[in-house]
Design a protein around this motif. Sequence first.
Motif, PDB file in Angstrom:
ATOM      1  N   THR A  55      42.339  51.894  43.473  1.00 17.98           N
ATOM      2  CA  THR A  55      40.992  52.398  43.193  1.00 17.98           C
ATOM      3  C   THR A  55      40.608  51.937  41.787  1.00 17.98           C
ATOM      4  O   THR A  55      41.490  51.691  40.948  1.00 17.98           O
ATOM      5  CB  THR A  55      40.912  53.941  43.252  1.00 17.98           C
ATOM      6  N   PRO A  56      39.312  51.844  41.526  1.00 17.50           N
ATOM      7  CA  PRO A  56      38.921  51.422  40.172  1.00 17.50           C
ATOM      8  C   PRO A  56      39.366  52.419  39.104  1.00 17.50           C
ATOM      9  O   PRO A  56      39.716  52.013  37.991  1.00 17.50           O
ATOM     10  CB  PRO A  56      37.400  51.304  40.247  1.00 17.50           C
ATOM     11  N   ASP A  57      39.396  53.714  39.436  1.00 17.37           N
ATOM     12  CA  ASP A  57      39.840  54.714  38.458  1.00 17.37           C
ATOM     13  C   ASP A  57      41.290  54.486  38.045  1.00 17.37           C
ATOM     14  O   ASP A  57      41.625  54.576  36.861  1.00 17.37           O
ATOM     15  CB  ASP A  57      39.704  56.131  39.028  1.00 17.37           C
ATOM     16  N   LYS A  58      42.133  54.207  39.017  1.00 15.51           N
ATOM     17  CA  LYS A  58      43.546  53.984  38.708  1.00 15.51           C
ATOM     18  C   LYS A  58      43.726  52.752  37.825  1.00 15.51           C
ATOM     19  O   LYS A  58      44.513  52.785  36.880  1.00 15.51           O
ATOM     20  CB  LYS A  58      44.357  53.828  39.994  1.00 15.51           C
ATOM     21  N   LEU A  59      43.016  51.686  38.123  1.00 12.47           N
ATOM     22  CA  LEU A  59      43.126  50.479  37.312  1.00 12.47           C
ATOM     23  C   LEU A  59      42.578  50.726  35.910  1.00 12.47           C
ATOM     24  O   LEU A  59      43.184  50.321  34.921  1.00 12.47           O
ATOM     25  CB  LEU A  59      42.408  49.305  37.975  1.00 12.47           C
ATOM     26  N   ALA A  60      41.465  51.433  35.824  1.00 14.12           N
ATOM     27  CA  ALA A  60      40.837  51.703  34.526  1.00 14.12           C
ATOM     28  C   ALA A  60      41.734  52.540  33.615  1.00 14.12           C
ATOM     29  O   ALA A  60      41.645  52.436  32.398  1.00 14.12           O
ATOM     30  CB  ALA A  60      39.487  52.391  34.728  1.00 14.12           C
ATOM     31  N   ARG A  61      42.594  53.353  34.204  1.00 12.02           N
ATOM     32  CA  ARG A  61      43.481  54.213  33.406  1.00 12.02           C
ATOM     33  C   ARG A  61      44.733  53.494  32.906  1.00 12.02           C
ATOM     34  O   ARG A  61      45.461  54.039  32.078  1.00 12.02           O
ATOM     35  CB  ARG A  61      43.881  55.449  34.212  1.00 12.02           C
ATOM     36  N   ARG A  62      44.987  52.285  33.391  1.00 12.90           N
ATOM     37  CA  ARG A  62      46.165  51.543  32.943  1.00 12.90           C
ATOM     38  C   ARG A  62      45.901  50.901  31.590  1.00 12.90           C
ATOM     39  O   ARG A  62      44.797  50.489  31.287  1.00 12.90           O
ATOM     40  CB  ARG A  62      46.547  50.451  33.940  1.00 12.90           C
ATOM     41  N   SER A  63      46.948  50.799  30.822  1.00  8.92           N
ATOM     42  CA  SER A  63      46.816  50.197  29.492  1.00  8.92           C
ATOM     43  C   SER A  63      46.680  48.682  29.616  1.00  8.92           C
ATOM     44  O   SER A  63      47.087  48.079  30.617  1.00  8.92           O
ATOM     45  CB  SER A  63      48.039  50.533  28.636  1.00  8.92           C
ATOM     46  N   THR A  83      42.202  38.042  31.120  1.00  9.15           N
ATOM     47  CA  THR A  83      42.023  38.583  32.472  1.00  9.15           C
ATOM     48  C   THR A  83      42.286  40.084  32.471  1.00  9.15           C
ATOM     49  O   THR A  83      41.550  40.838  33.118  1.00  9.15           O
ATOM     50  CB  THR A  83      42.938  37.854  33.473  1.00  9.15           C
ATOM     51  N   ALA A  84      43.293  40.520  31.760  1.00  8.97           N
ATOM     52  CA  ALA A  84      43.588  41.958  31.686  1.00  8.97           C
ATOM     53  C   ALA A  84      42.406  42.715  31.079  1.00  8.97           C
ATOM     54  O   ALA A  84      42.006  43.772  31.573  1.00  8.97           O
ATOM     55  CB  ALA A  84      44.854  42.197  30.866  1.00  8.97           C
ATOM     56  N   ARG A  85      41.836  42.164  30.014  1.00 10.88           N
ATOM     57  CA  ARG A  85      40.687  42.819  29.378  1.00 10.88           C
ATOM     58  C   ARG A  85      39.509  42.885  30.339  1.00 10.88           C
ATOM     59  O   ARG A  85      38.862  43.916  30.484  1.00 10.88           O
ATOM     60  CB  ARG A  85      40.312  42.066  28.099  1.00 10.88           C
ATOM     61  N   ARG A  86      39.240  41.781  31.013  1.00  7.77           N
ATOM     62  CA  ARG A  86      38.117  41.746  31.956  1.00  7.77           C
ATOM     63  C   ARG A  86      38.364  42.639  33.158  1.00  7.77           C
ATOM     64  O   ARG A  86      37.428  43.263  33.666  1.00  7.77           O
ATOM     65  CB  ARG A  86      37.851  40.310  32.388  1.00  7.77           C
ATOM     66  N   LEU A  87      39.602  42.700  33.621  1.00  6.38           N
ATOM     67  CA  LEU A  87      39.924  43.605  34.734  1.00  6.38           C
ATOM     68  C   LEU A  87      39.672  45.057  34.356  1.00  6.38           C
ATOM     69  O   LEU A  87      39.148  45.833  35.142  1.00  6.38           O
ATOM     70  CB  LEU A  87      41.390  43.437  35.163  1.00  6.38           C
ATOM     71  N   HIS A  88      40.069  45.404  33.145  1.00  7.79           N
ATOM     72  CA  HIS A  88      39.854  46.775  32.680  1.00  7.79           C
ATOM     73  C   HIS A  88      38.358  47.084  32.616  1.00  7.79           C
ATOM     74  O   HIS A  88      37.914  48.148  33.064  1.00  7.79           O
ATOM     75  CB  HIS A  88      40.515  46.993  31.318  1.00  7.79           C
ATOM     76  N   CYS A  89      37.577  46.167  32.088  1.00  5.69           N
ATOM     77  CA  CYS A  89      36.117  46.351  32.024  1.00  5.69           C
ATOM     78  C   CYS A  89      35.520  46.444  33.426  1.00  5.69           C
ATOM     79  O   CYS A  89      34.665  47.295  33.688  1.00  5.69           O
ATOM     80  CB  CYS A  89      35.463  45.206  31.258  1.00  5.69           C
ATOM     81  N   ARG A  93      33.664  49.879  34.861  1.00  2.00           N
ATOM     82  CA  ARG A  93      32.258  49.841  35.284  1.00  2.00           C
ATOM     83  C   ARG A  93      32.108  50.096  36.785  1.00  2.00           C
ATOM     84  O   ARG A  93      31.216  50.834  37.205  1.00  2.00           O
ATOM     85  CB  ARG A  93      31.651  48.498  34.899  1.00  2.00           C
ATOM     86  N   VAL A  94      32.977  49.511  37.598  1.00  2.00           N
ATOM     87  CA  VAL A  94      32.920  49.739  39.046  1.00  2.00           C
ATOM     88  C   VAL A  94      33.161  51.213  39.345  1.00  2.00           C
ATOM     89  O   VAL A  94      32.495  51.798  40.199  1.00  2.00           O
ATOM     90  CB  VAL A  94      33.929  48.837  39.793  1.00  2.00           C
ATOM     91  N   SER A  95      34.077  51.818  38.614  1.00  3.05           N
ATOM     92  CA  SER A  95      34.371  53.236  38.806  1.00  3.05           C
ATOM     93  C   SER A  95      33.125  54.093  38.635  1.00  3.05           C
ATOM     94  O   SER A  95      32.887  55.027  39.391  1.00  3.05           O
ATOM     95  CB  SER A  95      35.452  53.680  37.815  1.00  3.05           C
ATOM     96  N   GLY A  96      32.319  53.742  37.654  1.00  2.00           N
ATOM     97  CA  GLY A  96      31.130  54.532  37.369  1.00  2.00           C
ATOM     98  C   GLY A  96      29.897  54.145  38.160  1.00  2.00           C
ATOM     99  O   GLY A  96      28.959  54.935  38.268  1.00  2.00           O
TER     100      GLY A  96
END
Length: 151
Positions: A55-63, A83-89, A93-96
């Motif tokens: 889920t986007p929430d789970k990915l967003a919570r990873r360091s 890529t890690a920085r862009r994935l987090h962004c 954003r997808v989560s919200g």
Amino acid sequence: MISVTAADLGIDMEDPSGHGLYKWLLASFLIGKRIRSSVAVEAYRNLVDRNGLDTPDKLARRSHRDLVRYLGQAGYARYDESTARRLHCLATRVSGELDSHLIALSNGGMDVSTFRRWLLGFEGVGPKTVEIFMREAAAVLERQSTKGSLR
């Protein structure tokens, strides 16, 4: 480039939670990069299947460090930091925003071309990523936009 499908990755595009669309967007993001398809698929499997970032929430919570490590384990060596920085962004954003965009599609407040432009607004998402994503997501999005109801 090997053509990878959502089915190849075990993604259910009709998942009513929207997580199928998120997973395919994540896969499309990785596949759309200038990297071997096999590495992109391995990165997807490492993120989603092995580390549970489905889920986007789970990915967003990873360091950032975790994401770099997961990408490195999959063979990303050159672009793992960016890529890690862009994935987090992307995940944040997808989560919200994804649910509200899917609801807008289902109630006629947005059309698929507007959804496509929304995707292009993400850092690291270009025409190739959108092309890959829409190849399988377009039919699902069209059905949602004509159904009148998302869930």
